[in-house]
Design an enzyme around this catalytic site. Structure first.
Site, PDB file in Angstrom:
ATOM      1  CG  ASP A  80      -2.315   0.532   0.880  1.00 27.69           C
ATOM      2  OD1 ASP A  80      -2.412   1.756   0.655  1.00 27.69           O
ATOM      3  OD2 ASP A  80      -3.279  -0.246   0.858  1.00 27.69           O
ATOM      4  CG  HIS A 126      -5.326   3.796   0.602  1.00 29.41           C
ATOM      5  ND1 HIS A 126      -4.936   2.470   0.512  1.00 29.41           N
ATOM      6  CD2 HIS A 126      -6.594   3.847   0.093  1.00 29.41           C
ATOM      7  CE1 HIS A 126      -5.914   1.759  -0.026  1.00 29.41           C
ATOM      8  NE2 HIS A 126      -6.934   2.572  -0.279  1.00 29.41           N
ATOM      9  CB  SER A 285      -9.192   0.368  -0.148  1.00 27.11           C
ATOM     10  OG  SER A 285      -8.704   0.468  -1.453  1.00 27.11           O
TER      11      SER A 285
END
Length: 302
Positions: A80, A126, A285
């Site tokens: 990520d 994220h 996600s």
């Protein structure tokens, strides 16, 4: 504060809750006793772990492993944007390997290319959010190996993904979580159909699968058939769609089709990009790491 039994703990905490000048702080893994067995009194960060039954699996683990002693280490690779190392959710949760495939310095003093500087600090948020969901869902035997595969805008490349998957397999992880992806083909500004280069990653996924590594992927947030979204469309991976906060409906943004499982993905609270704060995000996600977390709990049991 330490208590010998659950009733005393509840009594004291309830008294603090009644006071205007104090706030009861529940440690994430405060240990209390129920009928002689050790269970975690855990206030989850989001509603997701409870929705997927994480507490039920945890109770089974407590019965099989009194005091949670003797559980084997389960390692989840998070591919990520990196991680916020300063967040308390990650205390004692970072595994033995950390990699950064988007280093700020790309050449050493001799002009050699630096592919990995080993510092996957998250500039985006994220990855911290995704990793926080896994940490929030699981116990301390679950370790997170961090593989930073994107730049500060969240963009990546097939070459970096391939390098990270190969490294995760070499590091001996149990699960790979990829809350990322894209279309197999797209139309550029000139109207030309461009095919993705993601196919070069598939051999690396095959190798990971052959080693018994579970590869869990977000199905995507464009409301299309997952058949045109990589790497969730690849055979052998576990494609995860998202449901809304009720748990009864597919989220409006979620890709659909040949997905393997659905999980909470809407308005999920998890680690923020800096400090020990929280951020709310929605998307497949967020759903994928709940599946990775559930898989890690089940692996811990068996």
């Amino acid at each position: 504060l330490a208590f010998d039994d659950a009733d005393t703990a509840r009594d004291v905490l309830e008294k603090y809750d009644e006071r205007d000048d104090a706030q009861a702080s529940y440690d994430a893994y405060a240990e209390i006793f129920h009928d002689g067995s050790l269970y975690p009194a855990y206030a989850y960060t989001s509603y997701g772990p409870e929705m997927i039954g994480a507490d039920d699996i945890t109770k089974l683990l407590a019965e099989k492993y009194p005091g949670f002693a003797g559980m084997r280490t389960i390692t989840v690779a998070v591919l990520d944007t990196g991680i916020n190392f300063n967040h308390f959710l990650f205390s004692s949760r970072i595994g033995s390997a950390s990699h950064d495939y988007y280093p700020e310095v790309t050449k050493d003093d001799n002009g050699n290319t630096i592919y990995d500087d080993g510092d996957p600090t998250d500039p985006h948020g994220h990855g911290s959010h995704v990793a926080g969901i896994i940490a929030d869902t699981t116990l301390y035997n679950v370790q997170l190996n961090i593989y930073k595969v994107t730049n500060s805008k969240g963009a990546t490349s097939a070459a970096r993904l391939k390098r990270a998957i190969d490294q995760a397999a070499a590091d001996g992880v149990d699960i790979i979580n990829m809350s990322l992806g894209g279309p197999m083909s797209y139309e550029d500004e000139a109207g030309t159909i461009v095919k993705s280069s993601i196919r070069s990653v598939y051999s690396s996924i095959d190798q990971a699968l052959s080693q018994g590594i579970m590869v869990i992927c977000a199905s995507g947030n464009t409301g299309i058939d997952v058949a045109n979204y990589y790497p969730a469309n690849y055979s052998g991976t576990i494609a995860v769609s998202a449901v809304d906060v009720s748990g009864n409906n597919l989220a409006s943004y979620s890709n659909y089709g040949a997905v393997d499982v659905s999980a909470p993905g809407s308005s999920i609270l998890s680690a923020a990009v800096s400090g020990s704060g929280y951020a709310s995000k929605s998307g497949t996600s967020m759903a994928a790491p709940f599946v990775s977390g559930a898989a890690a709990l089940l692996m811990s049991y068996y």
